[in-house]
Write an enzyme that holds these catalytic residues in place. Structure first.
Site, short mmCIF file in Angstrom:
data_model
loop_
_atom_site.label_atom_id
_atom_site.label_comp_id
_atom_site.label_asym_id
_atom_site.label_seq_id
_atom_site.Cartn_x
_atom_site.Cartn_y
_atom_site.Cartn_z
N ASP A 251 100.69 29.47 53.16
CA ASP A 251 101.91 30.29 53.09
C ASP A 251 103.14 29.40 52.97
O ASP A 251 103.24 28.38 53.66
CB ASP A 251 102.03 31.16 54.35
CG ASP A 251 101.05 32.31 54.34
OD1 ASP A 251 100.82 32.90 55.40
OD2 ASP A 251 100.50 32.62 53.25
N THR A 252 104.07 29.85 52.16
CA THR A 252 105.27 29.06 51.86
C THR A 252 106.16 28.86 53.08
O THR A 252 106.36 29.78 53.88
CB THR A 252 106.11 29.76 50.78
OG1 THR A 252 105.24 30.18 49.74
CG2 THR A 252 107.17 28.83 50.22
N ALA A 253 106.69 27.65 53.21
CA ALA A 253 107.68 27.36 54.24
C ALA A 253 108.85 26.65 53.58
O ALA A 253 108.65 25.81 52.70
CB ALA A 253 107.10 26.48 55.33
N GLU B 277 106.72 32.13 55.70
CA GLU B 277 105.98 33.37 55.47
C GLU B 277 104.98 33.57 56.59
O GLU B 277 104.32 32.60 57.00
CB GLU B 277 105.18 33.18 54.18
CG GLU B 277 105.43 34.14 53.09
CD GLU B 277 104.52 33.83 51.91
OE1 GLU B 277 104.93 33.06 51.04
OE2 GLU B 277 103.39 34.35 51.90
#
Lengths: 204, 231
Positions: free
Chosen positions: B29-31, B45
């Site tokens: 998940d994007t950070a 996310e």
């Protein structure tokens, strides 16, 4: 060994002034009643703004100083910055406690200037740190120096006054102590410079 | 524990295990992290696999000390382990020096633990890239720590699934005079750009540190306010 802290003899004293600090020590290195040399260094410049004075067993004075030198050098290289005097003061405490059950037989005094503010800390041999407002002594002549300090000390002295007071306190204290003396050295640290002066005491 | 290294060089001079670890990160998940003049923001996310998952129990932004926090992209459990190791490093430093640790110092020390996992016998590299955000005496910091043990200081960056697009977006939006409030909005906008589905206060996590040196993970009510501002 009875009196392992008394075996080599020696005295140190640290004092706070107005935006300055002073440290003084005697110069004797003895083995009980014999004097071996009269030029043993007990106050060390750890950094431009930090002084470390050590009294106690001379071998531990030397070793503990070397250990602190190593710590601060590695810190300078790793962190790419100078160490603050309060940080160094804490480092000394944890380094002493690390040897809780086989201690260094020294009683250190740390003095420094942090952003112009005087810092003074003292410890027992296992790292109990006390931050002080005025002065502290260490070593075999300590109690005698205490008396002189109490009489002469006043807060917020100038570097010149401080040098005079700490010098006189050291000299009169060491004159009474058989195991300390054979000369004295006074270090006065201000924002601008560090002055070192050698004093004469009773040559006994 | 085995005696031989699992991560060894290929003939082309690559460490494939690290490449594969980076693949794991790229699936995560994007950070996003943005460093402003007077603070740093981390946004990540937090999409759950099922509506049955207790969203509040999942914490992706972890406090390492009062003024430093971290988030990640990749394998959650690996991040948990590294976050705990980082907290211990902070305390060890604190016991010795009784001083607030610098973000750079913590990053460097944690990076050593990550590197060891690429060389010691019998263990695999960590499958996470970590974003460390903090505010110390030197100012605000944003550091990315990769599975190889390499660490980089960033003004703004993204890791995980949408990293490439997010970074392109950030390159256009970032300016050095940004204040923390602008940075928070920009970070949320960046995350929204590549977000699958609807962004809500409970499927993302936002952490902010300002010049008061206190890292705060924003409660969903505050996140809701920021998201509404974006509209």
């Amino acid at each position: 060994m009875s009196g392992i802290f008394e075996y080599n003899g020696g005295s140190i004293v640290g004092m706070k002034g107005k935006n300055c600090i002073a440290m003084a020590c005697d110069r004797r290195f003895g083995q009980q009643m014999s004097t071996i040399t009269t030029n043993y260094q007990k106050v060390f410049k750890i950094q431009d703004n930090i002084l470390l004075a050590l009294s106690g067993l001379n071998t531990d004075i030397h070793t503990f100083y070397a250990l602190m030198e190593k710590e601060i050098n590695l810190y300078n290289l790793k962190e790419n910055r100078k160490m603050k005097p309060t940080t160094f003061a804490n480092l000394v405490a944890s380094a002493l406690y690390e040897r809780r059950f086989g201690p260094f037989f020294v009683t250190p005094i740390v003095a420094g200037l942090e952003n112009g503010k005087p810092i003074l800390a003292t410890y027992d041999s296992i790292g109990c740190k006390s931050d002080l407002d005025d002065f502290q002594v260490g070593g075999t002549g300590g109690n005698y120096i205490y008396g002189a300090c109490e009489a002469f000390f006043k807060p917020d002295m100038s570097p010149e006054e401080l040098e005079e007071v700490i010098g006189q306190s050291l000299v009169s204290g060491c004159d009474r102590d058989a195991l300390s003396g054979w000369g004295g050295v006074v270090y006065v640290l201000t924002e601008q410079k560090l002055t070192v002066k050698i004093l004469k005491t009773k040559q006994t | 524990m085995t005696d031989f290294a699992l991560t060894t060089f290929s003939s082309k001079g690559k460490l494939l295990q690290i490449e594969y670890a980076l693949n794991a990160v790229a699936k995560g998940d994007t950070a996003i992290g943005i460093k402003a003049k007077n603070g740093v923001v981390l946004v990540v996310e937090k999409k759950q696999s099922s509506i049955l998952v207790e969203e509040s129990s999942v914490q992706k932004v972890s406090l390492l000390t009062d003024n430093i926090a971290a988030t990640y992209a990749g394998l959650g459990p690996d991040f948990r382990v590294l976050a705990q190791q980082a907290r211990k490093l902070v305390k060890k430093y604190d016991l010795k020096y009784q001083e607030e640790i610098f973000v750079q110092t913590l990053s460097r020390e944690l990076a050593e633990d990550v590197q060891v996992a690429t060389q010691r016998g019998g263990i695999r590299p960590f499958g996470v890239s970590i974003l460390i955000a903090g505010y110390d005496e030197e100012g605000p910091h944003l550091v990315q720590l990769d599975p190889s043990g390499a660490y980089y200081s960033w003004k703004a960056t993204a890791i995980g699934k949408q990293a490439k697009n997010a970074k392109a977006f950030l390159e256009k939006r970032y300016n050095a005079d940004m204040e923390i409030e602008d940075a928070i909005n920009t970070a949320l906008l960046t995350l929204k750009e590549g977000f699958e589905g609807q962004i809500t206060p409970t499927n993302i996590e936002v952490g902010v540190i300002r010049d008061d040196h206190v890292f705060r993970i924003l409660p969903p009510s505050q996140v809701k306010d920021y998201l509404e501002e974006l509209e």
